[in-house]
Design a protein around this motif. Structure first.
Motif, short mmCIF file in Angstrom:
data_model
loop_
_atom_site.label_atom_id
_atom_site.label_comp_id
_atom_site.label_asym_id
_atom_site.label_seq_id
_atom_site.Cartn_x
_atom_site.Cartn_y
_atom_site.Cartn_z
N ASP A 121 0.75 -1.21 -0.21
CA ASP A 121 0.01 0.09 -0.05
C ASP A 121 0.90 1.15 -0.17
N GLY A 122 1.01 2.07 -0.95
CA GLY A 122 1.74 3.20 -1.10
C GLY A 122 0.70 4.33 -1.02
N ARG A 123 -0.34 4.20 -0.39
CA ARG A 123 -1.30 5.27 -0.15
C ARG A 123 -1.37 5.56 1.34
N THR A 124 -0.66 5.09 2.18
CA THR A 124 -0.64 5.24 3.67
C THR A 124 0.87 5.45 4.07
N LEU A 125 1.14 5.98 5.38
CA LEU A 125 2.41 5.91 5.92
C LEU A 125 2.30 5.67 7.29
N LEU A 126 3.54 5.12 7.93
CA LEU A 126 3.40 4.88 9.34
C LEU A 126 4.39 5.80 10.08
N ILE A 127 3.98 6.44 10.88
CA ILE A 127 4.77 7.51 11.66
C ILE A 127 5.01 6.81 13.23
N GLU A 133 1.56 11.04 22.59
CA GLU A 133 1.96 12.57 21.96
C GLU A 133 1.01 13.32 21.75
N LEU A 134 -0.33 12.99 22.13
CA LEU A 134 -1.65 13.94 21.83
C LEU A 134 -2.06 13.65 20.48
N VAL A 135 -1.47 12.77 19.60
CA VAL A 135 -2.09 12.55 18.28
C VAL A 135 -3.41 11.83 18.33
N SER A 136 -4.28 12.26 17.47
CA SER A 136 -5.71 11.46 17.18
C SER A 136 -5.96 11.56 15.89
N MET A 150 -3.83 13.36 6.35
CA MET A 150 -4.28 13.19 7.89
C MET A 150 -4.22 11.96 8.70
N VAL A 151 -3.92 11.95 9.78
CA VAL A 151 -3.88 10.58 10.53
C VAL A 151 -5.22 9.89 10.47
N LEU A 152 -5.11 8.55 9.98
CA LEU A 152 -6.59 7.60 9.61
C LEU A 152 -6.49 6.98 11.04
N THR A 153 -5.57 6.35 11.57
CA THR A 153 -5.66 5.43 12.89
C THR A 153 -4.67 5.95 13.75
N ALA A 154 -4.73 6.13 14.96
CA ALA A 154 -3.76 6.63 15.96
C ALA A 154 -3.63 5.32 16.97
N GLY A 155 -2.63 4.93 17.11
CA GLY A 155 -2.13 3.71 18.21
C GLY A 155 -1.50 4.45 19.40
N GLN A 156 -0.76 3.50 20.34
CA GLN A 156 -0.14 4.13 21.60
C GLN A 156 1.06 4.91 21.20
N HIS A 157 1.74 4.27 20.28
CA HIS A 157 3.08 4.93 19.78
C HIS A 157 3.40 5.25 18.52
N SER A 158 2.44 4.92 17.56
CA SER A 158 2.59 4.82 16.07
C SER A 158 0.98 5.39 15.52
N SER A 159 1.22 5.87 14.37
CA SER A 159 0.08 6.01 13.97
C SER A 159 0.10 6.06 12.21
N VAL A 160 -0.97 5.65 11.79
CA VAL A 160 -1.01 5.64 10.12
C VAL A 160 -1.77 6.65 9.56
N VAL A 161 -0.96 7.31 8.60
CA VAL A 161 -1.48 8.57 7.78
C VAL A 161 -1.89 8.11 6.52
N MET A 162 -3.05 9.05 6.27
CA MET A 162 -3.81 8.61 4.80
C MET A 162 -3.23 9.71 4.20
#
Length: 348
Positions: A121-127, A133-136, A150-162
Motif C-alpha cells: 500500500d503506497g497510499r498510507t504512511l506509518l509515523i 504524544e496527543l495525536v488523534s 491526515m491521521v487515519l488511525t492513532a495507536g499508542q506509539h505509532s499512527s497510520v497516515v492517509m
C-alpha cells in the motif's frame, strides 16, 4: 684420482676462503676508521649490485604498503561520498521542517516517517508518534512543501497516515487569487497521470490559469486554511456550462518525506504565513539579496573610508618626518656693540 682441474678448483677455493678469513680478522681488529673505509669501498664496488637490489626491494615493499593504504582511503572516501547527497537532502528537509515549525502558531508534534503501513500500500504512511504524544484521528499531517494527508488511525506509539493518494482523500480548496474554489481529490481516471490530483467542482465561468497555487480553504474543520495542496498544470475535463476539472501537481511528495509535522490542534487563524506562496518566496529571496548587497556596500564604504583615513595619516606622518629632516637655517650671528669711547676722548 682427481684430475688436475679439480685440484686447481680446490686450491682456488681454499685460497679464497683463507683470504676471506684474513680480511675478516683484519677488519675485526683494525681501527674503526679503517673498517668503515673498507666497508664503504666494498659496498661501492663489489657489493654495489646487491645494495642496489636491496634498495629496489625496499622501495617496492614501501610502495606496495603505500598503495594498499591509499586504496583503503580511496574506498573509504568513495563509500562516504555515496551518502553525502542523501545527508544533504535530509539536512535540507530538516531545515525546512525547522523553518516551518517557527512559522506555525498552532500546537504540533514532529514525527519521523518509518515506512508504509502495508508493504503493498503506497497510499498510507506509518509515523512514530501516537496517542501518548496527543495525536488523534483526523489530525492534519504536513511537510515543509505542503499537505501530506491526515491521521487515519492513532495507536499508542505509532499512527497510520492517509496521504493525498488515498482514494478517500478529499480537501476543500481555493486558488491563491481567490477567484475559484472546489474540492481536491486524487486522480482516478488515469488522465492526470500517476501521483496527480484533481481540482474538481470549479465553476465553468471561473478560468484558472496553469501555474496557479491551490490552498486548503479550511471548510469541513479537518484541514486548516492556507496549506499548499498543489499547482494547476492544465484541464483534465470539462462540462460545457457547468464545471471544469483541473489537473494539479502535488505540493508535497509522501514517498520522499522522512519527517513530517502533525497539527494536534487546529489553528485559530489561517496558515498562509506558514506556507508562503511562490511569489512571496521570490520576494523574500529578493529582499534577502538586497539586504546582503546593502550590507556589502556599507562594508565597502567603511573599508574605503578606513583606507582614506589611513592614507591621510600616512601623508601627515610623511610630511612631519620631512619637516623634521629639513635642516633649519642657522640664526644670524649677533652684531657686536661698538666699543665705548675712552674718558679722555669724551672730555675732548
Amino acid at each position: 684420482m682427481a684430475s688436475a682441474s679439480e685440484r686447481s678448483f680446490t686450491r682456488r677455493d681454499t685460497v679464497t676462503f683463507l683470504a676471506c678469513v684474513g680480511l675478516s680478522v683484519v677488519a675485526l681488529f683494525s681501527p674503526e676508521p679503517w673498517g668503515q673505509g673498507i666497508s664503504d669501498a666494498l659496498r661501492n664496488s663489489v657489493l654495489a649490485p646487491l645494495v642496489w637490489l636491496q634498495a629496489r626491494a625496499e622501495e617496492g615493499r614501501t610502495s606496495r604498503a603505500r598503495l594498499k593504504a591509499i586504496t583503503i582511503q580511496r574506498d573509504s572516501a568513495a563509500y562516504l561520498a555515496q551518502g553525502i547527497p542523501s545527508l544533504m537532502a535530509e539536512n535540507e528537509r530538516l531545515r525546512g521542517l525547522l523553518s516551518l515549525s517557527r512559522r506555525v502558531s498552532s500546537p504540533y508534534v514532529a514525527a519521523e516517517v518509518m515506512h508504509q503501513a502495508q508493504a503493498t500500500d503506497g497510499r498510507t504512511l506509518l509515523i512514530d508518534i501516537g496517542r501518548d504524544e496527543l495525536v488523534s484521528e483526523f489530525d492534519p499531517v504536513v511537510a515543509p512543501e505542503g499537505l501530506i494527508g491526515m491521521v487515519l488511525t492513532a495507536g499508542q506509539h505509532s499512527s497510520v497516515v492517509m496521504t493525498w493518494a488515498h482514494p478517500e482523500f478529499r480537501v476543500a480548496a481555493y486558488t491563491v487569487g481567490g477567484n475559484a474554489s472546489g474540492v481536491v481529490a486524487p486522480s482516478l481516471s488515469g488522465l492526470g497521470g500517476e501521483g496527480a490530483l484533481e481540482f474538481r467542482g470549479v465553476p465553468y465561468r471561473d478560468s484558472v490559469p496553469a501555474g496557479t497555487l491551490v490552498l486548503s480553504s479550511g471548510l469541513g474543520g479537518v484541514y486548516p486554511k492556507g496549506i499548499p495542496v498543489g499547482t494547476v498544470t492544465g484541464v483534465v475535463r470539462e462540462q460545457a456550462g457547468w464545471e471544469r476539472v483541473y489537473r494539479l501537481l502535488p505540493a508535497a511528495n509522501p514517498g520522499a518525506v522522512a519527517h513530517v509535522m502533525v497539527l494536534v490542534a487546529p489553528p485559530a487563524t489561517g496558515m498562509e504565513r506558514a506556507f508562503p506562496s511562490d511569489s512571496a518566496l521570490e520576494a523574500m529571496r529578493l529582499d534577502s539579496i538586497a539586504k546582503v548587497r546593502q550590507a556589502d556596500s556599507i562594508a565597502t564604504a567603511r573599508a574605503e573610508a578606513a583606507k582614506a583615513a589611513a592614507a591621510a595619516r600616512a601623508e601627515a606622518a610623511a610630511k612631519a618626518a620631512a619637516a623634521r629632516a629639513t635642516p633649519r637655517p642657522a640664526p644670524p650671528p649677533p652684531v657686536a656693540a661698538p666699543p665705548a669711547p675712552a674718558a679722555g676722548d669724551s672730555a675732548r
